[in-house]
Write a protein that holds these residues in place. Structure first.
Motif, PDB file in Angstrom:
ATOM      1  N   LYS A 100       0.774  -1.216  -0.073  1.00 15.53           N
ATOM      2  CA  LYS A 100      -0.046   0.027   0.011  1.00 15.53           C
ATOM      3  C   LYS A 100       0.947   1.216  -0.164  1.00 15.53           C
ATOM      4  O   LYS A 100       0.374   2.303  -0.106  1.00 15.53           O
ATOM      5  CB  LYS A 100      -0.999   0.266   1.333  1.00 15.53           C
ATOM      6  CG  LYS A 100      -2.006  -0.801   1.410  1.00 15.53           C
ATOM      7  CD  LYS A 100      -2.778  -0.858   2.563  1.00 15.53           C
ATOM      8  CE  LYS A 100      -3.785  -1.979   2.767  1.00 15.53           C
ATOM      9  NZ  LYS A 100      -4.362  -1.761   3.979  1.00 15.53           N
ATOM     10  N   GLY A 101       2.243   1.062   0.097  1.00 13.71           N
ATOM     11  CA  GLY A 101       3.004   2.163  -0.120  1.00 13.71           C
ATOM     12  C   GLY A 101       3.411   2.811   1.439  1.00 13.71           C
ATOM     13  O   GLY A 101       3.810   4.196   1.600  1.00 13.71           O
ATOM     14  N   GLU A 102       3.046   1.857   2.563  1.00  7.46           N
ATOM     15  CA  GLU A 102       3.040   2.302   3.977  1.00  7.46           C
ATOM     16  C   GLU A 102       4.604   2.168   4.491  1.00  7.46           C
ATOM     17  O   GLU A 102       5.174   1.395   4.002  1.00  7.46           O
ATOM     18  CB  GLU A 102       2.035   1.989   4.886  1.00  7.46           C
ATOM     19  CG  GLU A 102       0.659   2.404   4.078  1.00  7.46           C
ATOM     20  CD  GLU A 102      -0.649   1.527   4.993  1.00  7.46           C
ATOM     21  OE1 GLU A 102      -0.307   0.630   5.793  1.00  7.46           O
ATOM     22  OE2 GLU A 102      -1.505   2.035   4.649  1.00  7.46           O
ATOM     23  N   TYR A 103       4.721   2.885   5.553  1.00  3.47           N
ATOM     24  CA  TYR A 103       6.032   2.569   6.252  1.00  3.47           C
ATOM     25  C   TYR A 103       5.906   2.038   7.640  1.00  3.47           C
ATOM     26  O   TYR A 103       6.920   1.915   8.321  1.00  3.47           O
ATOM     27  CB  TYR A 103       6.985   3.743   6.198  1.00  3.47           C
ATOM     28  CG  TYR A 103       7.298   4.009   4.902  1.00  3.47           C
ATOM     29  CD1 TYR A 103       8.511   3.806   4.238  1.00  3.47           C
ATOM     30  CD2 TYR A 103       6.559   5.125   4.172  1.00  3.47           C
ATOM     31  CE1 TYR A 103       8.677   4.028   3.085  1.00  3.47           C
ATOM     32  CE2 TYR A 103       6.926   5.323   2.843  1.00  3.47           C
ATOM     33  CZ  TYR A 103       7.843   4.891   2.421  1.00  3.47           C
ATOM     34  OH  TYR A 103       8.387   5.220   1.005  1.00  3.47           O
ATOM     35  N   GLU A 104       4.654   1.687   8.088  1.00  4.03           N
ATOM     36  CA  GLU A 104       4.290   1.181   9.348  1.00  4.03           C
ATOM     37  C   GLU A 104       3.157   0.240   9.392  1.00  4.03           C
ATOM     38  O   GLU A 104       2.324   0.343   8.415  1.00  4.03           O
ATOM     39  CB  GLU A 104       4.207   2.397  10.298  1.00  4.03           C
ATOM     40  CG  GLU A 104       2.716   3.133   9.934  1.00  4.03           C
ATOM     41  CD  GLU A 104       2.626   4.309  11.006  1.00  4.03           C
ATOM     42  OE1 GLU A 104       3.790   4.697  11.792  1.00  4.03           O
ATOM     43  OE2 GLU A 104       1.737   4.904  10.914  1.00  4.03           O
ATOM     44  N   THR A 105       3.181  -0.647  10.344  1.00  5.30           N
ATOM     45  CA  THR A 105       1.897  -1.307  10.563  1.00  5.30           C
ATOM     46  C   THR A 105       1.630  -1.707  12.140  1.00  5.30           C
ATOM     47  O   THR A 105       2.602  -1.215  12.788  1.00  5.30           O
ATOM     48  CB  THR A 105       1.851  -2.503   9.789  1.00  5.30           C
ATOM     49  OG1 THR A 105       0.627  -3.170   9.824  1.00  5.30           O
ATOM     50  CG2 THR A 105       3.049  -3.542  10.599  1.00  5.30           C
ATOM     51  N   TYR A 106       0.480  -2.063  12.328  1.00  4.30           N
ATOM     52  CA  TYR A 106       0.256  -2.254  14.020  1.00  4.30           C
ATOM     53  C   TYR A 106      -0.199  -3.649  14.096  1.00  4.30           C
ATOM     54  O   TYR A 106      -0.502  -4.143  13.099  1.00  4.30           O
ATOM     55  CB  TYR A 106      -0.824  -1.219  14.365  1.00  4.30           C
ATOM     56  CG  TYR A 106      -0.352   0.303  14.268  1.00  4.30           C
ATOM     57  CD1 TYR A 106       0.141   0.698  15.603  1.00  4.30           C
ATOM     58  CD2 TYR A 106      -0.531   1.035  13.143  1.00  4.30           C
ATOM     59  CE1 TYR A 106       0.455   2.011  15.383  1.00  4.30           C
ATOM     60  CE2 TYR A 106      -0.025   2.307  13.154  1.00  4.30           C
ATOM     61  CZ  TYR A 106       0.474   2.879  14.296  1.00  4.30           C
ATOM     62  OH  TYR A 106       0.839   4.243  14.371  1.00  4.30           O
TER      63      TYR A 106
END
Length: 78
Positions: free
Chosen positions: A35-41
């Protein structure tokens, strides 16, 4: 069951739990990356061996547990 067998069985169970949790976390990381993100939880306690492995691979793992409701959440960044 003797003590040696008990230790071996416990080690095997812990290894399987670590691998299962790591697999779940890696799926979340891959989904975020695509998704082009740099973090997740991650909303569960992360096992120490899994946390140590992620950090050794360059991830930052931060406990983001909310002290108001004690909802366990870890933020994993890369």
């Amino acid at each position: 069951m003797n003590a040696k067998t008990a230790r071996e069985k416990a080690k095997e169970v812990n290894l399987n739990k670590n691998q299962g949790q790591l697999s779940t976390i890696m799926q979340k990381i891959n989904a975020a990356v695509f998704k082009g993100e740099y973090e997740t939880y991650f909303g569960e306690n992360i096992r120490k061996d899994v946390k140590d492995y992620l950090e050794s691979e360059g991830y930052t793992v931060k406990d983001n547990t909310d002290p108001r409701d004690y909802q366990t959440t870890y933020r994993i960044t890369w």
